[in-house]
Design a protein around this motif. Sequence first.
Motif, PDB file in Angstrom:
ATOM      1  N   LEU A 153       0.833  -1.270   0.008  1.00 14.67           N
ATOM      2  CA  LEU A 153       0.045   0.114  -0.177  1.00 14.67           C
ATOM      3  C   LEU A 153       0.953   1.128  -0.002  1.00 14.67           C
ATOM      4  CD1 LEU A 153      -2.434  -0.842   3.058  1.00 14.67           C
ATOM      5  CD2 LEU A 153      -2.775  -1.283   0.419  1.00 14.67           C
ATOM      6  N   THR A 154       0.542   2.056  -0.658  1.00 16.54           N
ATOM      7  CA  THR A 154       1.246   3.614  -0.363  1.00 16.54           C
ATOM      8  C   THR A 154       0.034   4.671  -0.190  1.00 16.54           C
ATOM      9  OG1 THR A 154       1.007   4.318  -2.937  1.00 16.54           O
ATOM     10  CG2 THR A 154       2.860   2.809  -2.315  1.00 16.54           C
ATOM     11  N   THR A 155       0.703   5.963   0.367  1.00 18.51           N
ATOM     12  CA  THR A 155      -0.189   6.867   0.344  1.00 18.51           C
ATOM     13  C   THR A 155      -0.738   7.569  -0.816  1.00 18.51           C
ATOM     14  OG1 THR A 155       1.831   8.151   0.640  1.00 18.51           O
ATOM     15  CG2 THR A 155       0.610   7.517   2.648  1.00 18.51           C
ATOM     16  N   HIS A 156      -0.117   7.387  -1.853  1.00 16.31           N
ATOM     17  CA  HIS A 156      -0.466   8.143  -3.204  1.00 16.31           C
ATOM     18  C   HIS A 156      -0.920   6.947  -4.393  1.00 16.31           C
ATOM     19  CE1 HIS A 156       2.079  10.956  -1.240  1.00 16.31           C
ATOM     20  NE2 HIS A 156       1.574  11.908  -1.950  1.00 16.31           N
ATOM     21  N   ASN A 157      -1.567   5.980  -3.910  1.00 15.28           N
ATOM     22  CA  ASN A 157      -2.176   5.239  -4.772  1.00 15.28           C
ATOM     23  C   ASN A 157      -3.742   5.392  -4.729  1.00 15.28           C
ATOM     24  OD1 ASN A 157      -3.355   3.654  -2.664  1.00 15.28           O
ATOM     25  ND2 ASN A 157      -2.512   1.745  -2.848  1.00 15.28           N
ATOM     26  N   ALA A 158      -4.357   4.681  -5.484  1.00 13.17           N
ATOM     27  CA  ALA A 158      -5.890   4.967  -6.085  1.00 13.17           C
ATOM     28  C   ALA A 158      -6.558   5.073  -4.657  1.00 13.17           C
ATOM     29  CB  ALA A 158      -6.281   4.280  -7.030  1.00 13.17           C
ATOM     30  N   ASP A 159      -6.207   4.199  -3.695  1.00 16.11           N
ATOM     31  CA  ASP A 159      -7.276   3.892  -2.491  1.00 16.11           C
ATOM     32  C   ASP A 159      -7.143   5.035  -1.473  1.00 16.11           C
ATOM     33  OD1 ASP A 159      -8.301   1.622  -3.369  1.00 16.11           O
ATOM     34  OD2 ASP A 159      -6.865   0.455  -2.849  1.00 16.11           O
ATOM     35  N   PHE A 160      -5.747   5.570  -1.305  1.00 19.70           N
ATOM     36  CA  PHE A 160      -5.338   6.491  -0.190  1.00 19.70           C
ATOM     37  C   PHE A 160      -5.010   7.648  -0.791  1.00 19.70           C
ATOM     38  CE2 PHE A 160      -4.665   2.026   0.976  1.00 19.70           C
ATOM     39  CZ  PHE A 160      -5.450   1.969   1.852  1.00 19.70           C
ATOM     40  N   LEU A 161      -5.013   8.302  -1.793  1.00 14.80           N
ATOM     41  CA  LEU A 161      -4.451   9.600  -2.271  1.00 14.80           C
ATOM     42  C   LEU A 161      -5.429  10.488  -1.409  1.00 14.80           C
ATOM     43  CD1 LEU A 161      -2.695  11.080  -4.195  1.00 14.80           C
ATOM     44  CD2 LEU A 161      -4.288  11.146  -5.906  1.00 14.80           C
ATOM     45  N   ALA A 162      -4.777  11.561  -0.923  1.00 18.42           N
ATOM     46  CA  ALA A 162      -5.399  12.653   0.099  1.00 18.42           C
ATOM     47  C   ALA A 162      -6.162  12.072   1.110  1.00 18.42           C
ATOM     48  CB  ALA A 162      -6.182  13.495  -1.050  1.00 18.42           C
ATOM     49  N   ARG A 163      -5.950  10.789   1.629  1.00 18.58           N
ATOM     50  CA  ARG A 163      -6.745  10.277   2.516  1.00 18.58           C
ATOM     51  C   ARG A 163      -5.819   9.654   3.623  1.00 18.58           C
ATOM     52  NH1 ARG A 163      -9.939   5.984   0.384  1.00 18.58           N
ATOM     53  NH2 ARG A 163     -10.666   5.686   2.630  1.00 18.58           N
ATOM     54  N   PRO A 164      -4.781  10.412   4.235  1.00 21.26           N
ATOM     55  CA  PRO A 164      -3.742   9.642   5.066  1.00 21.26           C
ATOM     56  C   PRO A 164      -4.091   9.029   6.162  1.00 21.26           C
ATOM     57  CG  PRO A 164      -3.788  11.983   5.501  1.00 21.26           C
ATOM     58  CD  PRO A 164      -4.621  11.805   4.263  1.00 21.26           C
ATOM     59  N   GLU A 165      -5.423   9.373   6.825  1.00 25.57           N
ATOM     60  CA  GLU A 165      -6.134   8.607   7.923  1.00 25.57           C
ATOM     61  C   GLU A 165      -6.280   7.251   7.597  1.00 25.57           C
ATOM     62  OE1 GLU A 165      -7.548  11.645   6.907  1.00 25.57           O
ATOM     63  OE2 GLU A 165      -6.039  12.761   8.159  1.00 25.57           O
ATOM     64  N   ALA A 166      -6.984   7.212   6.299  1.00 29.12           N
ATOM     65  CA  ALA A 166      -7.158   6.018   5.793  1.00 29.12           C
ATOM     66  C   ALA A 166      -5.935   5.046   5.569  1.00 29.12           C
ATOM     67  CB  ALA A 166      -8.300   6.071   4.287  1.00 29.12           C
ATOM     68  N   PHE A 167      -5.290   5.465   5.085  1.00 30.17           N
ATOM     69  CA  PHE A 167      -3.855   4.606   4.973  1.00 30.17           C
ATOM     70  C   PHE A 167      -3.333   4.491   6.255  1.00 30.17           C
ATOM     71  CE2 PHE A 167       0.650   4.302   5.045  1.00 30.17           C
ATOM     72  CZ  PHE A 167       0.886   3.514   4.087  1.00 30.17           C
ATOM     73  N   ASP A 168      -3.292   4.927   7.079  1.00 30.97           N
ATOM     74  CA  ASP A 168      -2.857   4.623   8.465  1.00 30.97           C
ATOM     75  C   ASP A 168      -3.816   3.655   9.086  1.00 30.97           C
ATOM     76  OD1 ASP A 168      -0.919   6.470   8.308  1.00 30.97           O
ATOM     77  OD2 ASP A 168      -1.959   8.149   9.644  1.00 30.97           O
ATOM     78  N   ARG A 169      -5.093   3.830   8.957  1.00 29.27           N
ATOM     79  CA  ARG A 169      -5.920   2.668   9.527  1.00 29.27           C
ATOM     80  C   ARG A 169      -5.722   1.175   8.908  1.00 29.27           C
ATOM     81  NH1 ARG A 169      -9.678   6.613   9.460  1.00 29.27           N
ATOM     82  NH2 ARG A 169     -10.680   5.636   7.445  1.00 29.27           N
ATOM     83  N   ALA A 170      -5.490   1.287   7.458  1.00 29.09           N
ATOM     84  CA  ALA A 170      -5.417   0.181   6.590  1.00 29.09           C
ATOM     85  C   ALA A 170      -4.014  -0.436   6.878  1.00 29.09           C
ATOM     86  CB  ALA A 170      -5.335   0.347   5.159  1.00 29.09           C
TER      87      ALA A 170
END
Length: 184
Positions: A153-170
């Motif tokens: 997962l990355t903070t700039h892929n299609a799932d988490f772009l501009a959603r850092p909290e969602a990246f942290d939870r995932a």
Amino acid sequence: MPLPFLTADRADDTADDVPLPYEDRDRWRRPYRPGPWRVGAAALALLLASYVLFAAVIIALAGSVSGAGVVFGIAVLIIGAALRLLRMGVWVSPRGLRHVAFLVTRTVAWEQVAAVRTVQQPVRWLGLPRAVQGQALVLARRGRGADLMPPLLTTHNADFLARPEAFDRAADTVEAWAAENVRG
């Protein structure tokens, strides 16, 4: 009518004695929801497929059945690509970790995993060649082939772009699965 897939946190499913909430433990599951960029791209592809299917019907009514079959085949390919786009991501189960890309799926058993951790590194922006500084969830494997896995997962892929909290939870959820299933 309740729509359970729209709720991000379901407090009634979590129990104090269970670290990771899940109903069927043996099923492969994605521990996060697909991001808006991925869902939007798939929706546009399905919209295009509907137009292509309508064109296939018009071509069939005009009398060219073979041409309609070719256009129908193109629509089926577009629908398949949209469904694969929605399926992309990281999936976990007690058997291992599965990284689903557009064309390739890699499954790693928990016995082969040394660690899953979040690191700061250059990452690709929406999968394009442009790299930006961000965070990535990486998998460290045991034995040979340890450096062959791309970031999960990355903070700039299609799932988490501009959603850092969602990246942290995932990332925390995938790391918790790894901590529960990786042994020493």
